[in-house]
Design an enzyme around this catalytic site. Structure first.
Site: not given
Ligand code: GRF
Length: 221
Positions: A137, A108, A146, A110
């Protein structure tokens, strides 16, 4: 045979777009074999359709429980035989059973320097805390939100006058190369995941790798 990726996304899909571009430019020797979502109308699903990537999106409200939704979606994921599942902006909690089913095969991204700020509103929380540094991360998915072992991080400065939007943009710009490099090292076998542990070049990784300014992963000192 290329390394098969399943991507889970719920929104804008900029990380998915970055992965697709990296494949197109042969930075990644991977193949996205399916995009999965809990939001059928999201931009990530539109992008997958545009690029003729098989996509599967269903509304959770049509299922009796979180477990039932996950069972159905992860059956579809298994059917595309992914080597790695990438949660790239997937905004729904994944049930413990589904996480365990794909243990060591799901990562994932984050938007914080974990273990700081799991969950939502990470940019506003970093600003409220007066942090001088923030970032993103990539971690292994475990049942707790997370909280899985962190593979690598990208750091950005917090600047005077930042709003959560400006900080979000600065982090997002680094998220894309971070995710691409993590997928790259996993697909090439430089990073292996097993039993909840991360090995980097055959050795147990004790602290997250860092994305340097050349967009390469290096050990933190
Ligand atoms: C990103 O900031 C990611 O870290 C978080 O959700 C957001 C997704 O952005 N988990 P996108 O849909 O890839 O533009």
């Amino acid at each position: 045979m290329s390394f098969r990726l399943a991507v889970l996304a719920s929104g804008r899909g900029s990380n998915l777009r970055a992965l697709i571009r990296a494949q197109d430019e042969a930075v990644l020797a991977t193949r996205i074999v399916g995009v999965f979502s809990d939001r059928p109308a999201c931009a990530a699903i539109a992008l997958a359709r545009d690029r003729a990537i098989p996509s599967f999106a269903h509304r959770p409200s049509g299922y009796d429980s979180r477990e039932a939704f996950d069972e159905s979606m992860f059956n579809q994921i298994e059917a595309v035989q992914p080597d790695l599942i990438v949660c790239a902006g997937y905004m729904r909690l994944i049930s413990e059973r589904a996480v365990r089913r794909f243990q060591d095969r799901m990562i994932n991204i984050h938007p914080s320097l974990l273990p700081k700020y799991p969950g939502l509103d990470t940019h506003a929380r970093a600003l409220a805390a007066g942090d001088r540094e923030h970032g993103a991360s990539v971690h292994v998915v475990i049942p707790a939100l997370d909280a899985g072992p962190v593979i690598a991080q990208a750091r950005v400065p917090v600047l005077a006058g930042d709003s959560s939007e400006s900080l979000n943009l600065r982090v997002l710009e680094r998220e894309h190369p971070l995710l691409i490099q993590c997928v790259k090292v996993i697909s090439e076998g430089t990073i292996t995941l097993s039993g909840g542990q991360i090995h980097w070049k055959g050795r147990l990784l004790r602290s997250p790798l860092l994305l340097n300014r050349f967009d390469q992963l290096e050990e933190s000192t």
